[in-house]
Design a protein around this motif. Structure first.
Motif, PDB file in Angstrom:
ATOM      1  N   UNK A   1     -20.927  21.076  31.953  1.00  0.00           N
ATOM      2  CA  UNK A   1     -21.874  22.172  32.155  1.00  0.00           C
ATOM      3  C   UNK A   1     -22.354  22.218  33.597  1.00  0.00           C
ATOM      4  N   UNK A   2     -22.601  21.036  34.177  1.00  0.00           N
ATOM      5  CA  UNK A   2     -23.065  20.978  35.562  1.00  0.00           C
ATOM      6  C   UNK A   2     -22.025  21.547  36.522  1.00  0.00           C
ATOM      7  N   UNK A   3     -20.751  21.222  36.291  1.00  0.00           N
ATOM      8  CA  UNK A   3     -19.682  21.750  37.135  1.00  0.00           C
ATOM      9  C   UNK A   3     -19.683  23.275  37.103  1.00  0.00           C
ATOM     10  N   UNK A   4     -19.811  23.839  35.924  1.00  0.00           N
ATOM     11  CA  UNK A   4     -19.751  25.299  35.798  1.00  0.00           C
ATOM     12  C   UNK A   4     -21.010  25.957  36.349  1.00  0.00           C
ATOM     13  N   UNK A   5     -22.168  25.353  36.136  1.00  0.00           N
ATOM     14  CA  UNK A   5     -23.412  25.901  36.699  1.00  0.00           C
ATOM     15  C   UNK A   5     -23.321  25.930  38.225  1.00  0.00           C
ATOM     16  N   UNK A   6     -22.836  24.829  38.818  1.00  0.00           N
ATOM     17  CA  UNK A   6     -22.712  24.759  40.272  1.00  0.00           C
ATOM     18  C   UNK A   6     -21.660  25.734  40.799  1.00  0.00           C
ATOM     19  N   UNK A   7     -20.630  25.996  40.014  1.00  0.00           N
ATOM     20  CA  UNK A   7     -19.543  26.864  40.464  1.00  0.00           C
ATOM     21  C   UNK A   7     -19.894  28.346  40.360  1.00  0.00           C
TER      22      UNK A   7
ATOM     23  N   UNK B   1     -10.139  18.749  31.544  1.00  0.00           N
ATOM     24  CA  UNK B   1     -10.774  17.581  30.929  1.00  0.00           C
ATOM     25  C   UNK B   1     -11.824  17.028  31.887  1.00  0.00           C
ATOM     26  N   UNK B   2     -12.989  16.713  31.335  1.00  0.00           N
ATOM     27  CA  UNK B   2     -14.094  16.236  32.161  1.00  0.00           C
ATOM     28  C   UNK B   2     -14.771  15.045  31.509  1.00  0.00           C
TER      29      UNK B   2
ATOM     30  N   UNK C   1      -2.369   7.948  39.932  1.00  0.00           N
ATOM     31  CA  UNK C   1      -3.518   8.845  39.900  1.00  0.00           C
ATOM     32  C   UNK C   1      -3.220   9.980  38.927  1.00  0.00           C
ATOM     33  N   UNK C   2      -4.219  10.322  38.121  1.00  0.00           N
ATOM     34  CA  UNK C   2      -3.994  11.313  37.074  1.00  0.00           C
ATOM     35  C   UNK C   2      -4.206  12.724  37.600  1.00  0.00           C
ATOM     36  N   UNK C   3      -3.709  13.684  36.850  1.00  0.00           N
ATOM     37  CA  UNK C   3      -3.922  15.090  37.140  1.00  0.00           C
ATOM     38  C   UNK C   3      -5.428  15.365  37.067  1.00  0.00           C
ATOM     39  N   UNK C   4      -5.998  15.931  38.125  1.00  0.00           N
ATOM     40  CA  UNK C   4      -7.441  16.175  38.155  1.00  0.00           C
ATOM     41  C   UNK C   4      -7.872  17.178  37.089  1.00  0.00           C
ATOM     42  N   UNK C   5      -6.946  17.974  36.600  1.00  0.00           N
ATOM     43  CA  UNK C   5      -7.279  18.920  35.541  1.00  0.00           C
ATOM     44  C   UNK C   5      -7.309  18.236  34.174  1.00  0.00           C
ATOM     45  N   UNK C   6      -6.744  17.055  34.075  1.00  0.00           N
ATOM     46  CA  UNK C   6      -6.650  16.364  32.797  1.00  0.00           C
ATOM     47  C   UNK C   6      -5.204  16.212  32.384  1.00  0.00           C
ATOM     48  N   UNK C   7      -4.904  15.170  31.651  1.00  0.00           N
ATOM     49  CA  UNK C   7      -3.525  14.906  31.241  1.00  0.00           C
ATOM     50  C   UNK C   7      -3.032  16.033  30.338  1.00  0.00           C
ATOM     51  N   UNK C   8      -1.827  16.486  30.597  1.00  0.00           N
ATOM     52  CA  UNK C   8      -1.265  17.607  29.850  1.00  0.00           C
ATOM     53  C   UNK C   8      -1.176  17.280  28.358  1.00  0.00           C
ATOM     54  N   UNK C   9      -0.951  16.024  28.024  1.00  0.00           N
ATOM     55  CA  UNK C   9      -0.839  15.642  26.606  1.00  0.00           C
ATOM     56  C   UNK C   9      -2.144  15.925  25.854  1.00  0.00           C
ATOM     57  N   UNK C  10      -3.283  15.601  26.450  1.00  0.00           N
ATOM     58  CA  UNK C  10      -4.565  15.849  25.797  1.00  0.00           C
ATOM     59  C   UNK C  10      -4.862  17.346  25.763  1.00  0.00           C
ATOM     60  N   UNK C  11      -4.529  18.044  26.838  1.00  0.00           N
ATOM     61  CA  UNK C  11      -4.772  19.480  26.844  1.00  0.00           C
ATOM     62  C   UNK C  11      -3.933  20.188  25.775  1.00  0.00           C
ATOM     63  N   UNK C  12      -2.707  19.728  25.586  1.00  0.00           N
ATOM     64  CA  UNK C  12      -1.873  20.299  24.519  1.00  0.00           C
ATOM     65  C   UNK C  12      -2.433  19.956  23.142  1.00  0.00           C
TER      66      UNK C  12
ATOM     67  N   UNK D   1     -11.900  24.746  43.900  1.00  0.00           N
ATOM     68  CA  UNK D   1     -13.296  24.342  44.068  1.00  0.00           C
ATOM     69  C   UNK D   1     -13.805  23.572  42.849  1.00  0.00           C
ATOM     70  N   UNK D   2     -13.414  24.026  41.677  1.00  0.00           N
ATOM     71  CA  UNK D   2     -13.860  23.375  40.447  1.00  0.00           C
ATOM     72  C   UNK D   2     -13.241  21.986  40.311  1.00  0.00           C
ATOM     73  N   UNK D   3     -11.954  21.868  40.654  1.00  0.00           N
ATOM     74  CA  UNK D   3     -11.285  20.574  40.573  1.00  0.00           C
ATOM     75  C   UNK D   3     -11.999  19.537  41.441  1.00  0.00           C
ATOM     76  N   UNK D   4     -12.461  19.937  42.610  1.00  0.00           N
ATOM     77  CA  UNK D   4     -13.152  19.003  43.504  1.00  0.00           C
ATOM     78  C   UNK D   4     -14.469  18.524  42.912  1.00  0.00           C
ATOM     79  N   UNK D   5     -15.112  19.369  42.101  1.00  0.00           N
ATOM     80  CA  UNK D   5     -16.396  18.995  41.488  1.00  0.00           C
ATOM     81  C   UNK D   5     -16.204  18.188  40.204  1.00  0.00           C
ATOM     82  N   UNK D   6     -15.069  18.341  39.569  1.00  0.00           N
ATOM     83  CA  UNK D   6     -14.865  17.733  38.260  1.00  0.00           C
ATOM     84  C   UNK D   6     -14.743  16.214  38.357  1.00  0.00           C
TER      85      UNK D   6
END
Length: 480
Positions: A186-192, A178-179, A147-158, A340-345
């Motif tokens: 945009x939907x994640x941020x609007x809802x958050x 990463x989404x 299972x991947x990091x819910x925030x996004x793979x560190x390699x792509x973020x770097x 909270x954001x991670x759960x929506x992403x």
């Protein structure tokens, strides 16, 4: 890295648009230009050919090269669309059913591609992408198949952080999420950041997909007038101060559908207003890498000192919508919302993230953008030139974007763009009627066209059919 002729063409373009080189002025001959710049004749010729394709210069037989009025195509001046003023007030998006109907039709691949803003498959570097994905799989680690990091793979973020740093703005990898594309982001941020029934400030005409998303999330909108130069920051400040909305949804770089790019001063002012009124700016920067300039414009986020700008984007417009890779960047102020954001992403599969990271780190993405930008610019100008020919004799207006590949056409008030949409659909043609880009039918005499595909004979026929319909409609109404 840009080719020398592209850099020289960009320098001359800026001088022409700034008025430093005036319409009708004769340019140096190819030989003179090559000597002045210490370049080869072929490089000089490529530079002039690029400017000619952009509609900025023209050739007179046995006389040389001359500057053409920037807003003129084939000798016919095209005025920028007019945009009405209106009162900004909180309201619901009223035409959701129509929004959904036309959005679904706009992505129908069986129709002629004048609807959804997307690149031609021929502009997608498929072979290079394939190599990157194969390399990424070859050198992947065992944990990459868990299972991947819910925030996004560190390699792509770097990779994204390093890529943006080259363009002059810096966002740390730990602030990047990463989404699954830009709209889910945009939907994640609007809802958050808002609740159902809250208002969101948007300039209109505004991308209809954003308005549809806000309606589906049961958010209201507060419209402020926009035009091909941007939007009034006084009106934006008034909306922040008086409307009760605590979130803005803005595109500063090559907005869809108008194509404007705000000045750095305006972007800095927006960041200051966001902090002053504690009104979050969700910045959709999806078109920044589709600039016709070799230099990507800076985002509003660059001037954010207080953490009120959430930077969002995607590779959907600069690479391919099929990859469904987007991102949002949380300012430190919002880090307490991480859980909270991670759960929506919505996560993106790891092999694809690693493949895109390789594509960026290998410089293939940078090379793709360097080749893409002049191609897009030339393609957009070809569309504008053909539209000028097809609609000759009709009182129409057309934007002249400096990035992006959306074209916004405005017709006389008596033209009903929704009727034109239904006529086009019967002919197998996709377009998006202006009625979807704001409330009160104020853009009902406008349409948006996609210039992301080659101007093929089939596309030319489609545009000509649209022009013939408009011409016949105006003639019929004149007789009546």
């Amino acid at each position: 890295m840009a080719f020398q002729y592209q850099l020289l063409a960009q320098q001359l373009r800026q001088k022409i648009l700034a008025g430093d080189i005036v319409a009708g002025q004769r340019l140096a001959s190819l030989r003179q230009f090559s000597e002045q710049q210490n370049i080869s004749l072929n490089t000089a010729k490529s530079c002039y050919e690029m400017l000619e394709a952009q509609g900025l210069i023209y050739v007179k037989a046995k006389s040389g090269y001359f500057v053409q009025r920037p807003s003129t195509v084939s000798g016919c001046a095209i005025d920028a669309p007019k945009h009405p003023d209106f009162k900004s007030e909180m309201r619901e998006v009223s035409n959701l059913a129509l929004q959904i109907e036309i959005h679904e039709a706009a992505i129908n691949s069986k129709l002629i591609h004048l609807g959804s803003i997307q690149l031609s498959p021929n502009l997608v570097p498929a072979k290079a992408l394939s190599r990157s994905i194969q390399r990424a799989l070859k050198y992947s680690k065992p944990e990459d198949f868990l299972y991947s990091d819910r925030q996004g793979h560190i390699r792509l973020r770097e990779a994204l952080s390093a890529h943006w740093a080259e363009d002059g703005f810096h966002i740390a990898p730990e602030l990047i999420y990463i989404s699954n594309g830009c709209m889910p982001t945009l939907a994640v941020m609007i809802q958050s950041l808002t609740r159902e029934g809250d208002g969101v400030i948007v300039p209109t005409p505004n991308y209809n997909g954003q308005l549809q998303m806000l309606a589906l999330l049961n958010r209201k909108i507060v419209e402020i007038p926009a035009n091909t130069e941007g939007f009034d920051l006084v009106r934006l400040e008034q909306a922040m101060q008086q409307s009760g909305a605590k979130v803005c949804l803005l595109t500063a770089n090559y907005q869809n559908p108008l194509g404007f790019c705000l000045s750095n001063a305006d972007k800095e002012k927006i960041a200051q207003l966001a902090a002053k009124y504690q009104c979050y700016v969700i910045e959709d920067d999806i078109y920044a890498e589709c600039s016709f300039s070799m230099q990507r414009p800076l985002p509003i986020q660059y001037w954010d000192q207080e953490g009120y700008v959430v930077y969002c984007g995607s590779v959907s417009k600069s690479l391919s919508p099929s990859y469904r890779v987007g991102w949002f960047c949380l300012p430190t102020r919002l880090k307490p919302m991480h859980a909270k954001i991670i759960l929506r992403n919505v996560s993106v599969n790891t092999p694809l993230q690693l493949g895109l990271a390789d594509f960026i780190f290998s410089r293939e993405y940078r090379q793709h953008l360097t080749a893409l930008r002049p191609q897009l610019q030339q393609q957009v100008q070809q569309y504008r030139q053909f539209i000028a020919q097809a609609f000759h004799g009709i009182d129409f207006r057309l934007n002249d974007p400096q990035g992006n590949y959306a074209l916004w056409l405005q017709f006389p008030d008596q033209i009903n763009s929704l009727a034109l949409y239904y006529f086009a659909a019967e002919q197998g043609i996709n377009l998006v009627p202006g009625i979807l880009f704001g409330e009160d039918r104020r853009y009902n005499n406008c349409i948006r066209l996609n210039a992301g595909h080659e101007l093929s004979f089939e596309v030319q026929q489609a545009i000509q059919l649209l022009a013939d319909w408009v011409r016949a409609e105006l003639d019929n109404q004149a007789v009546a």
